[in-house]
Design a protein around this motif. Structure first.
Motif, mmCIF file in Angstrom:
data_model
loop_
_atom_site.group_PDB
_atom_site.id
_atom_site.type_symbol
_atom_site.label_atom_id
_atom_site.label_comp_id
_atom_site.label_asym_id
_atom_site.label_seq_id
_atom_site.Cartn_x
_atom_site.Cartn_y
_atom_site.Cartn_z
ATOM 1 N N HIS A 7 4.683 -5.811 2.305
ATOM 2 C CA HIS A 7 3.689 -6.797 1.852
ATOM 3 C C HIS A 7 4.431 -8.087 1.508
ATOM 4 O O HIS A 7 4.360 -8.590 0.395
ATOM 5 C CB HIS A 7 2.929 -6.280 0.631
ATOM 6 C CG HIS A 7 2.187 -5.027 0.892
ATOM 7 N ND1 HIS A 7 0.989 -5.005 1.549
ATOM 8 C CD2 HIS A 7 2.489 -3.739 0.615
ATOM 9 C CE1 HIS A 7 0.571 -3.747 1.656
ATOM 10 N NE2 HIS A 7 1.465 -2.967 1.096
ATOM 11 N N ASP A 8 5.135 -8.617 2.486
ATOM 12 C CA ASP A 8 6.060 -9.724 2.270
ATOM 13 C C ASP A 8 5.374 -11.081 2.391
ATOM 14 O O ASP A 8 5.586 -11.826 3.338
ATOM 15 C CB ASP A 8 7.219 -9.615 3.270
ATOM 16 C CG ASP A 8 8.463 -10.331 2.786
ATOM 17 O OD1 ASP A 8 8.491 -10.762 1.626
ATOM 18 O OD2 ASP A 8 9.409 -10.463 3.578
ATOM 19 N N SER A 9 4.523 -11.382 1.413
ATOM 20 C CA SER A 9 3.889 -12.689 1.373
ATOM 21 C C SER A 9 3.784 -13.134 -0.082
ATOM 22 O O SER A 9 3.765 -12.305 -1.002
ATOM 23 C CB SER A 9 2.514 -12.657 2.035
ATOM 24 O OG SER A 9 1.641 -11.830 1.320
ATOM 25 N N ASP A 10 3.721 -14.443 -0.278
ATOM 26 C CA ASP A 10 3.717 -14.996 -1.630
ATOM 27 C C ASP A 10 2.550 -14.507 -2.480
ATOM 28 O O ASP A 10 2.659 -14.449 -3.707
ATOM 29 C CB ASP A 10 3.705 -16.525 -1.581
ATOM 30 C CG ASP A 10 5.020 -17.085 -1.069
ATOM 31 O OD1 ASP A 10 6.009 -16.327 -0.995
ATOM 32 O OD2 ASP A 10 5.060 -18.287 -0.743
ATOM 33 N N ASP A 11 1.426 -14.182 -1.855
ATOM 34 C CA ASP A 11 0.266 -13.750 -2.637
ATOM 35 C C ASP A 11 0.256 -12.245 -2.916
ATOM 36 O O ASP A 11 -0.700 -11.726 -3.484
ATOM 37 C CB ASP A 11 -1.033 -14.186 -1.953
ATOM 38 C CG ASP A 11 -1.239 -13.540 -0.599
ATOM 39 O OD1 ASP A 11 -0.248 -13.079 0.008
ATOM 40 O OD2 ASP A 11 -2.387 -13.503 -0.130
ATOM 41 N N GLU A 12 1.311 -11.547 -2.532
ATOM 42 C CA GLU A 12 1.393 -10.105 -2.777
ATOM 43 C C GLU A 12 2.644 -9.748 -3.571
ATOM 44 O O GLU A 12 3.332 -8.781 -3.273
ATOM 45 C CB GLU A 12 1.338 -9.339 -1.458
ATOM 46 C CG GLU A 12 0.001 -9.506 -0.751
ATOM 47 C CD GLU A 12 -0.213 -8.486 0.342
ATOM 48 O OE1 GLU A 12 -0.078 -7.280 0.058
ATOM 49 O OE2 GLU A 12 -0.509 -8.911 1.465
ATOM 50 N N VAL A 13 2.922 -10.550 -4.589
ATOM 51 C CA VAL A 13 4.052 -10.310 -5.480
ATOM 52 C C VAL A 13 3.489 -9.836 -6.816
ATOM 53 O O VAL A 13 2.582 -10.451 -7.369
ATOM 54 C CB VAL A 13 4.882 -11.602 -5.680
ATOM 55 C CG1 VAL A 13 6.016 -11.361 -6.662
ATOM 56 C CG2 VAL A 13 5.426 -12.104 -4.345
ATOM 57 N N GLY A 14 4.023 -8.734 -7.299
ATOM 58 C CA GLY A 14 3.603 -8.250 -8.608
ATOM 59 C C GLY A 14 4.396 -8.939 -9.698
ATOM 60 O O GLY A 14 5.619 -9.075 -9.586
ATOM 61 N N PHE A 15 3.720 -9.399 -10.730
ATOM 62 C CA PHE A 15 4.363 -10.083 -11.852
ATOM 63 C C PHE A 15 3.983 -9.401 -13.148
ATOM 64 O O PHE A 15 2.867 -8.919 -13.289
ATOM 65 C CB PHE A 15 3.883 -11.546 -11.950
ATOM 66 C CG PHE A 15 4.284 -12.405 -10.797
ATOM 67 C CD1 PHE A 15 5.541 -12.966 -10.747
ATOM 68 C CD2 PHE A 15 3.393 -12.669 -9.770
ATOM 69 C CE1 PHE A 15 5.908 -13.781 -9.684
ATOM 70 C CE2 PHE A 15 3.737 -13.477 -8.706
ATOM 71 C CZ PHE A 15 5.005 -14.034 -8.664
#
Length: 125
Positions: A100-108
Protein backbone atom coordinates in the motif's frame (compact mmCIF):
# COMPACT_ATOMS: atom_id res chain seq x y z
CA UNK A 1 19.23 25.11 10.98
CA UNK A 2 19.17 27.39 14.03
CA UNK A 3 17.24 30.07 12.12
CA UNK A 4 14.57 27.55 11.12
CA UNK A 5 14.19 26.47 14.74
CA UNK A 6 13.72 30.09 15.85
CA UNK A 7 10.91 30.59 13.30
CA UNK A 8 9.24 27.22 13.90
CA UNK A 9 9.71 25.77 17.41
CA UNK A 10 8.79 22.29 16.14
CA UNK A 11 11.44 22.35 13.42
CA UNK A 12 13.37 19.09 13.30
CA UNK A 13 16.80 18.67 11.79
CA UNK A 14 17.89 15.26 10.62
CA UNK A 15 21.41 14.34 11.63
CA UNK A 16 22.66 10.93 10.58
CA UNK A 17 24.67 9.43 13.41
CA UNK A 18 27.90 7.87 12.19
CA UNK A 19 30.26 5.63 14.10
CA UNK A 20 27.56 3.66 15.88
CA UNK A 21 28.68 0.65 17.95
CA UNK A 22 28.45 -2.82 16.48
CA UNK A 23 25.20 -4.59 17.35
CA UNK A 24 23.46 -7.80 16.31
CA UNK A 25 20.10 -6.09 15.87
CA UNK A 26 18.32 -2.75 16.18
CA UNK A 27 17.08 -3.46 19.69
CA UNK A 28 20.63 -4.14 20.94
CA UNK A 29 21.93 -1.03 19.20
CA UNK A 30 19.28 1.21 20.77
CA UNK A 31 19.95 -0.30 24.20
CA UNK A 32 23.60 0.76 23.85
CA UNK A 33 22.85 4.38 22.88
CA UNK A 34 22.32 7.47 24.98
CA UNK A 35 22.21 11.10 23.98
CA UNK A 36 23.40 14.18 25.85
CA UNK A 37 20.88 16.65 27.25
CA UNK A 38 21.46 18.94 24.25
CA UNK A 39 19.66 16.41 22.04
CA UNK A 40 15.93 17.14 22.14
CA UNK A 41 14.76 14.00 20.38
CA UNK A 42 15.66 10.95 18.39
CA UNK A 43 14.11 9.06 15.50
CA UNK A 44 14.83 5.79 13.77
CA UNK A 45 13.60 4.34 10.51
CA UNK A 46 13.65 0.68 9.67
CA UNK A 47 12.21 -1.78 7.21
CA UNK A 48 10.78 -5.03 8.50
CA UNK A 49 9.23 -8.12 6.97
CA UNK A 50 6.16 -9.34 8.82
CA UNK A 51 4.08 -12.48 8.58
CA UNK A 52 0.59 -13.29 9.81
CA UNK A 53 0.64 -15.11 13.18
CA UNK A 54 -0.15 -18.55 11.71
CA UNK A 55 2.80 -18.27 9.29
CA UNK A 56 5.11 -16.95 11.99
CA UNK A 57 4.26 -19.94 14.19
CA UNK A 58 5.53 -22.30 11.47
CA UNK A 59 8.88 -20.48 11.07
CA UNK A 60 11.94 -22.74 11.48
CA UNK A 61 14.06 -22.27 14.62
CA UNK A 62 17.37 -22.16 12.72
CA UNK A 63 18.10 -18.47 11.91
CA UNK A 64 19.31 -19.14 8.35
CA UNK A 65 16.33 -21.36 7.55
CA UNK A 66 13.99 -18.84 9.20
CA UNK A 67 15.33 -16.05 6.99
CA UNK A 68 14.83 -18.12 3.83
CA UNK A 69 11.32 -19.04 5.00
CA UNK A 70 10.47 -15.42 5.77
CA UNK A 71 11.74 -14.02 2.49
CA UNK A 72 10.03 -16.69 0.39
CA UNK A 73 6.69 -16.72 2.19
CA UNK A 74 3.77 -15.66 -0.06
CA UNK A 75 1.99 -13.87 2.82
CA UNK A 76 4.93 -11.72 3.85
CA UNK A 77 4.50 -7.97 4.03
CA UNK A 78 7.36 -5.47 3.78
CA UNK A 79 6.76 -2.58 6.17
CA UNK A 80 8.60 0.71 6.57
CA UNK A 81 8.53 2.11 10.08
CA UNK A 82 9.57 5.52 11.42
CA UNK A 83 9.51 6.13 15.16
CA UNK A 84 10.58 9.26 16.97
CA UNK A 85 10.41 10.66 20.45
CA UNK A 86 11.20 13.94 22.09
CA UNK A 87 12.98 14.14 25.42
CA UNK A 88 9.88 15.82 26.87
CA UNK A 89 7.92 12.61 26.16
CA UNK A 90 5.96 13.14 22.94
CA UNK A 91 6.32 10.36 20.38
CA UNK A 92 5.17 9.68 16.84
CA UNK A 93 5.13 6.72 14.48
CA UNK A 94 4.48 6.22 10.80
CA UNK A 95 3.98 2.84 9.12
CA UNK A 96 3.69 2.10 5.43
CA UNK A 97 3.32 -1.33 3.87
CA UNK A 98 4.98 -1.79 0.50
CA UNK A 99 1.73 -3.31 -0.79
CA UNK A 100 0.00 0.00 0.00
CA UNK A 101 2.80 2.33 -1.05
CA UNK A 102 1.04 5.65 -1.39
CA UNK A 103 1.00 8.83 0.68
CA UNK A 104 -2.66 8.40 1.63
CA UNK A 105 -2.10 4.90 3.04
CA UNK A 106 0.36 5.67 5.83
CA UNK A 107 -0.60 4.82 9.38
CA UNK A 108 0.19 7.52 11.94
CA UNK A 109 -0.02 7.57 15.69
CA UNK A 110 1.95 8.24 18.84
CA UNK A 111 2.41 4.60 19.89
CA UNK A 112 1.85 2.29 16.91
CA UNK A 113 5.05 0.35 17.65
CA UNK A 114 5.18 0.49 21.46
CA UNK A 115 8.35 -1.56 21.93
CA UNK A 116 10.29 0.57 19.47
CA UNK A 117 8.89 3.80 20.95
CA UNK A 118 10.06 2.62 24.39
CA UNK A 119 13.53 1.76 23.03
CA UNK A 120 13.86 5.16 21.34
CA UNK A 121 12.73 6.96 24.52
CA UNK A 122 15.27 4.99 26.55
CA UNK A 123 18.11 6.50 24.49
CA UNK A 124 17.03 9.93 25.77
CA UNK A 125 16.82 9.00 29.47
Amino acid sequence: MLAAARVQPWHLTSVEQEGLPEADDLESLLAALSWPATVDGMAVTVERVVLPPHAEAAMPADPDEALRYLLAHPERTDVRIAVGALREGASWCALRARTHDSDDEVGFGPDLVPGLVQAVRATLA
